[in-house]
Design a protein around this motif. Structure first.
Motif, PDB file in Angstrom:
ATOM      1  N   TYR A  85       0.831  -1.210   0.000  1.00 33.01           N
ATOM      2  CA  TYR A  85       0.000   0.000   0.000  1.00 33.01           C
ATOM      3  C   TYR A  85       0.864   1.258   0.000  1.00 33.01           C
ATOM      4  O   TYR A  85       0.609   2.196  -0.765  1.00 33.01           O
ATOM      5  CB  TYR A  85      -0.924  -0.011   1.213  1.00 33.01           C
ATOM      6  CG  TYR A  85      -1.785   1.226   1.318  1.00 33.01           C
ATOM      7  CD1 TYR A  85      -2.915   1.375   0.517  1.00 33.01           C
ATOM      8  CD2 TYR A  85      -1.452   2.256   2.186  1.00 33.01           C
ATOM      9  CE1 TYR A  85      -3.696   2.513   0.598  1.00 33.01           C
ATOM     10  CE2 TYR A  85      -2.221   3.397   2.268  1.00 33.01           C
ATOM     11  CZ  TYR A  85      -3.348   3.519   1.471  1.00 33.01           C
ATOM     12  OH  TYR A  85      -4.111   4.654   1.544  1.00 33.01           O
ATOM     13  N   LEU A  86       1.886   1.291   0.855  1.00 35.90           N
ATOM     14  CA  LEU A  86       2.757   2.466   0.949  1.00 35.90           C
ATOM     15  C   LEU A  86       3.497   2.721  -0.363  1.00 35.90           C
ATOM     16  O   LEU A  86       3.641   3.867  -0.802  1.00 35.90           O
ATOM     17  CB  LEU A  86       3.753   2.292   2.093  1.00 35.90           C
ATOM     18  CG  LEU A  86       3.152   2.270   3.506  1.00 35.90           C
ATOM     19  CD1 LEU A  86       4.230   1.970   4.538  1.00 35.90           C
ATOM     20  CD2 LEU A  86       2.453   3.581   3.813  1.00 35.90           C
ATOM     21  N   LEU A  87       3.944   1.641  -1.004  1.00 36.09           N
ATOM     22  CA  LEU A  87       4.662   1.793  -2.272  1.00 36.09           C
ATOM     23  C   LEU A  87       3.728   2.219  -3.402  1.00 36.09           C
ATOM     24  O   LEU A  87       4.127   2.972  -4.290  1.00 36.09           O
ATOM     25  CB  LEU A  87       5.371   0.484  -2.633  1.00 36.09           C
ATOM     26  CG  LEU A  87       6.544   0.100  -1.722  1.00 36.09           C
ATOM     27  CD1 LEU A  87       7.064  -1.286  -2.072  1.00 36.09           C
ATOM     28  CD2 LEU A  87       7.669   1.128  -1.837  1.00 36.09           C
ATOM     29  N   LEU A  88       2.481   1.757  -3.348  1.00 34.84           N
ATOM     30  CA  LEU A  88       1.514   2.146  -4.376  1.00 34.84           C
ATOM     31  C   LEU A  88       1.201   3.640  -4.312  1.00 34.84           C
ATOM     32  O   LEU A  88       0.833   4.247  -5.323  1.00 34.84           O
ATOM     33  CB  LEU A  88       0.219   1.339  -4.225  1.00 34.84           C
ATOM     34  CG  LEU A  88       0.264  -0.110  -4.714  1.00 34.84           C
ATOM     35  CD1 LEU A  88      -1.032  -0.833  -4.385  1.00 34.84           C
ATOM     36  CD2 LEU A  88       0.526  -0.168  -6.220  1.00 34.84           C
ATOM     37  N   LEU A  89       1.352   4.228  -3.135  1.00 39.74           N
ATOM     38  CA  LEU A  89       1.149   5.670  -3.014  1.00 39.74           C
ATOM     39  C   LEU A  89       2.187   6.452  -3.817  1.00 39.74           C
ATOM     40  O   LEU A  89       1.952   7.585  -4.225  1.00 39.74           O
ATOM     41  CB  LEU A  89       1.224   6.092  -1.544  1.00 39.74           C
ATOM     42  CG  LEU A  89       0.124   5.564  -0.620  1.00 39.74           C
ATOM     43  CD1 LEU A  89       0.388   6.001   0.810  1.00 39.74           C
ATOM     44  CD2 LEU A  89      -1.258   6.040  -1.076  1.00 39.74           C
ATOM     45  N   LEU A  90       3.339   5.812  -4.046  1.00 35.80           N
ATOM     46  CA  LEU A  90       4.429   6.475  -4.761  1.00 35.80           C
ATOM     47  C   LEU A  90       4.426   6.182  -6.255  1.00 35.80           C
ATOM     48  O   LEU A  90       5.159   6.821  -7.013  1.00 35.80           O
ATOM     49  CB  LEU A  90       5.783   6.029  -4.173  1.00 35.80           C
ATOM     50  CG  LEU A  90       5.970   6.234  -2.659  1.00 35.80           C
ATOM     51  CD1 LEU A  90       7.293   5.637  -2.217  1.00 35.80           C
ATOM     52  CD2 LEU A  90       5.871   7.707  -2.302  1.00 35.80           C
ATOM     53  N   LEU A 108      -2.945  -5.113  -7.544  1.00 33.37           N
ATOM     54  CA  LEU A 108      -1.675  -5.236  -6.829  1.00 33.37           C
ATOM     55  C   LEU A 108      -1.895  -5.277  -5.318  1.00 33.37           C
ATOM     56  O   LEU A 108      -1.215  -6.034  -4.603  1.00 33.37           O
ATOM     57  CB  LEU A 108      -0.752  -4.073  -7.192  1.00 33.37           C
ATOM     58  CG  LEU A 108      -0.210  -4.084  -8.622  1.00 33.37           C
ATOM     59  CD1 LEU A 108       0.431  -2.744  -8.967  1.00 33.37           C
ATOM     60  CD2 LEU A 108       0.789  -5.215  -8.806  1.00 33.37           C
ATOM     61  N   PHE A 109      -2.827  -4.473  -4.823  1.00 36.39           N
ATOM     62  CA  PHE A 109      -3.104  -4.457  -3.391  1.00 36.39           C
ATOM     63  C   PHE A 109      -3.696  -5.788  -2.948  1.00 36.39           C
ATOM     64  O   PHE A 109      -3.295  -6.361  -1.926  1.00 36.39           O
ATOM     65  CB  PHE A 109      -4.045  -3.295  -3.064  1.00 36.39           C
ATOM     66  CG  PHE A 109      -4.183  -3.027  -1.596  1.00 36.39           C
ATOM     67  CD1 PHE A 109      -3.077  -2.989  -0.758  1.00 36.39           C
ATOM     68  CD2 PHE A 109      -5.434  -2.793  -1.038  1.00 36.39           C
ATOM     69  CE1 PHE A 109      -3.216  -2.725   0.598  1.00 36.39           C
ATOM     70  CE2 PHE A 109      -5.574  -2.528   0.319  1.00 36.39           C
ATOM     71  CZ  PHE A 109      -4.463  -2.500   1.129  1.00 36.39           C
ATOM     72  N   LEU A 110      -4.652  -6.304  -3.716  1.00 36.23           N
ATOM     73  CA  LEU A 110      -5.248  -7.599  -3.380  1.00 36.23           C
ATOM     74  C   LEU A 110      -4.232  -8.729  -3.512  1.00 36.23           C
ATOM     75  O   LEU A 110      -4.257  -9.688  -2.733  1.00 36.23           O
ATOM     76  CB  LEU A 110      -6.451  -7.868  -4.287  1.00 36.23           C
ATOM     77  CG  LEU A 110      -7.724  -7.097  -3.965  1.00 36.23           C
ATOM     78  CD1 LEU A 110      -8.764  -7.310  -5.053  1.00 36.23           C
ATOM     79  CD2 LEU A 110      -8.276  -7.509  -2.616  1.00 36.23           C
ATOM     80  N   LEU A 138      -8.876  -6.199   2.534  1.00 32.28           N
ATOM     81  CA  LEU A 138      -8.106  -5.394   1.589  1.00 32.28           C
ATOM     82  C   LEU A 138      -8.986  -4.823   0.484  1.00 32.28           C
ATOM     83  O   LEU A 138      -8.783  -3.695   0.039  1.00 32.28           O
ATOM     84  CB  LEU A 138      -6.978  -6.243   0.961  1.00 32.28           C
ATOM     85  CG  LEU A 138      -5.850  -6.710   1.882  1.00 32.28           C
ATOM     86  CD1 LEU A 138      -4.825  -7.503   1.099  1.00 32.28           C
ATOM     87  CD2 LEU A 138      -5.206  -5.540   2.600  1.00 32.28           C
ATOM     88  N   TYR A 139      -9.954  -5.605   0.036  1.00 29.24           N
ATOM     89  CA  TYR A 139     -10.837  -5.150  -1.030  1.00 29.24           C
ATOM     90  C   TYR A 139     -11.582  -3.893  -0.610  1.00 29.24           C
ATOM     91  O   TYR A 139     -11.692  -2.927  -1.374  1.00 29.24           O
ATOM     92  CB  TYR A 139     -11.829  -6.270  -1.393  1.00 29.24           C
ATOM     93  CG  TYR A 139     -12.824  -5.864  -2.450  1.00 29.24           C
ATOM     94  CD1 TYR A 139     -12.441  -5.754  -3.782  1.00 29.24           C
ATOM     95  CD2 TYR A 139     -14.146  -5.584  -2.117  1.00 29.24           C
ATOM     96  CE1 TYR A 139     -13.356  -5.396  -4.756  1.00 29.24           C
ATOM     97  CE2 TYR A 139     -15.069  -5.230  -3.070  1.00 29.24           C
ATOM     98  CZ  TYR A 139     -14.673  -5.127  -4.398  1.00 29.24           C
ATOM     99  OH  TYR A 139     -15.566  -4.747  -5.355  1.00 29.24           O
ATOM    100  N   TYR A 140     -12.086  -3.863   0.621  1.00 29.07           N
ATOM    101  CA  TYR A 140     -12.850  -2.707   1.079  1.00 29.07           C
ATOM    102  C   TYR A 140     -11.957  -1.565   1.535  1.00 29.07           C
ATOM    103  O   TYR A 140     -12.344  -0.395   1.462  1.00 29.07           O
ATOM    104  CB  TYR A 140     -13.830  -3.135   2.173  1.00 29.07           C
ATOM    105  CG  TYR A 140     -15.005  -3.853   1.559  1.00 29.07           C
ATOM    106  CD1 TYR A 140     -16.018  -3.160   0.913  1.00 29.07           C
ATOM    107  CD2 TYR A 140     -15.073  -5.247   1.577  1.00 29.07           C
ATOM    108  CE1 TYR A 140     -17.074  -3.820   0.307  1.00 29.07           C
ATOM    109  CE2 TYR A 140     -16.123  -5.913   0.975  1.00 29.07           C
ATOM    110  CZ  TYR A 140     -17.117  -5.184   0.341  1.00 29.07           C
ATOM    111  OH  TYR A 140     -18.154  -5.838  -0.271  1.00 29.07           O
ATOM    112  N   LEU A 141     -10.760  -1.861   1.997  1.00 28.56           N
ATOM    113  CA  LEU A 141      -9.808  -0.793   2.310  1.00 28.56           C
ATOM    114  C   LEU A 141      -9.394  -0.041   1.046  1.00 28.56           C
ATOM    115  O   LEU A 141      -9.197   1.165   1.062  1.00 28.56           O
ATOM    116  CB  LEU A 141      -8.572  -1.375   3.007  1.00 28.56           C
ATOM    117  CG  LEU A 141      -8.721  -1.786   4.460  1.00 28.56           C
ATOM    118  CD1 LEU A 141      -7.441  -2.413   4.968  1.00 28.56           C
ATOM    119  CD2 LEU A 141      -9.127  -0.600   5.315  1.00 28.56           C
ATOM    120  N   MET A 142      -9.256  -0.784  -0.052  1.00 25.68           N
ATOM    121  CA  MET A 142      -8.815  -0.153  -1.301  1.00 25.68           C
ATOM    122  C   MET A 142      -9.904   0.724  -1.874  1.00 25.68           C
ATOM    123  O   MET A 142      -9.634   1.727  -2.512  1.00 25.68           O
ATOM    124  CB  MET A 142      -8.444  -1.250  -2.308  1.00 25.68           C
ATOM    125  CG  MET A 142      -7.640  -0.761  -3.480  1.00 25.68           C
ATOM    126  SD  MET A 142      -5.994  -0.220  -2.976  1.00 25.68           S
ATOM    127  CE  MET A 142      -5.727   1.139  -4.069  1.00 25.68           C
TER     128      MET A 142
END
Length: 301
Positions: free
Chosen positions: A237-242, A253-255, A297-301
């Motif tokens: 998640y942190l890397l996807l922010l970048l 990718l998150f799932l 993760l699905y609902y967090l995303m």
């Protein structure tokens, strides 16, 4: 709620595999036979047919999703290496934590989950990333096993692994895609065979859980299972922010970070005679734990 129904479908398939062993309809030898069919026939057919029909010349998107899939694994492994060098963690802890990260069940569990949840687009993403994450996971895990046991035969084992039909199918599929080679009747036959890969792989997971389940194994592997199911999603998640990626790819990718540890890790542990109980428990623990984690993760995303 596509993810909920997808996870429910997978849970039913796992339960049926477990029940087949519980009722002794299928023996432990049958588990090995079905696993061999999936690994040597169904999955190679699926990977070859799908990869050959992909546009691998679209380097920007393909390289981005592969890079984004590998980056969290490399970052966590590097941080663990620093902790080991600084003697914050011991050798066995370092190896076990790394093993929990480097070899996910992207082929067996991931293919079935993403095809069931997102259809064709999810399946294509899953095949593309698992084509690289699978072989890389094999290499990294074997080097870790060799490092832990100080054995010297790992290079021969790696050669045997990369001579198997799954890796060969990925390579040939890439060649056919890049050279635009299409043989309709061959692709149709292999696609029919490949359709059995997803459900059978999950069915086998249920049989494996029956064969290897023990509370002692789950207890010994609890920390390592929790480490994968929490650390990998957080770092991803942190890397996807970048990273600048499209929403559907970001969601995938998150799932993907919630996929459990690969069954093959338990097989390697037996061959290297290294912490088989703990690693079997890790496979079972992350497989069962991935259900609530993927749903969350699905609902967090």
């Amino acid at each position: 709620m596509p993810v909920f129904f997808s996870l429910l479908t997978i849970a039913i398939l796992i339960a049926l595999g477990f029940l087949a062993r519980k009722l002794d309809i299928l023996s432990q030898e049958h588990t090995k036979g079905i696993s061999s069919f999936v690994y040597y026939f169904a999955l190679p057919a699926l990977f070859f047919a799908k990869i050959a029909n992909m546009n691998l010349w679209d380097f920007n998107q393909n390289l981005l999703i592969i890079f984004a899939s590998l980056l969290p694994i490399l970052v966590i492994t590097f941080l663990l290496l620093i902790l080991y060098v600084l003697k914050v963690i011991n050798k066995d802890t370092f190896v076990m934590l790394c093993l929990s990260i480097v070899f996910g069940s992207h082929v067996f569990f991931g293919i079935a989950f993403f095809e069931s949840s997102f259809g064709k687009s999810g399946l294509e993403f899953a095949i593309l990333t698992s084509s690289f994450l699978g072989p890389i996971g094999v290499v990294l895990s074997i080097f870790l096993f060799e490092f832990a046991t100080n054995k010297s035969q790992y290079s021969q084992f790696i050669l045997r692994v990369f001579a198997n039909p799954l890796i060969i199918a990925i390579g040939i599929g890439c060649v056919c895609s890049l050279l635009n080679i299409h043989v309709a009747y061959l692709f149709n036959s292999l696609q029919m065979l490949g359709r059995t890969a997803g459900p059978l792989s999950i069915f086998v997971l249920g049989m494996f859980i029956y064969n290897s389940f023990s509370f002692e194994a789950l207890k010994k592997s609890f920390i390592y299972s929790c480490f994968r199911l929490t650390t990998l999603p957080v770092v991803t998640y942190l890397l996807l922010l970048l990273l600048d990626v499209q929403y559907d790819m970001r969601q995938f990718l998150f799932l993907q970070s919630g996929v459990p540890v690969a069954i093959s890790l338990a097989i390697h542990a037996e061959r290297f005679n290294y912490k088989s109980t703990e690693i079997s428990g890790m496979v079972i623990g992350t497989s069962l734990g991935s259900f609530p984690v993927l749903y969350l993760l699905y609902y967090l995303m």
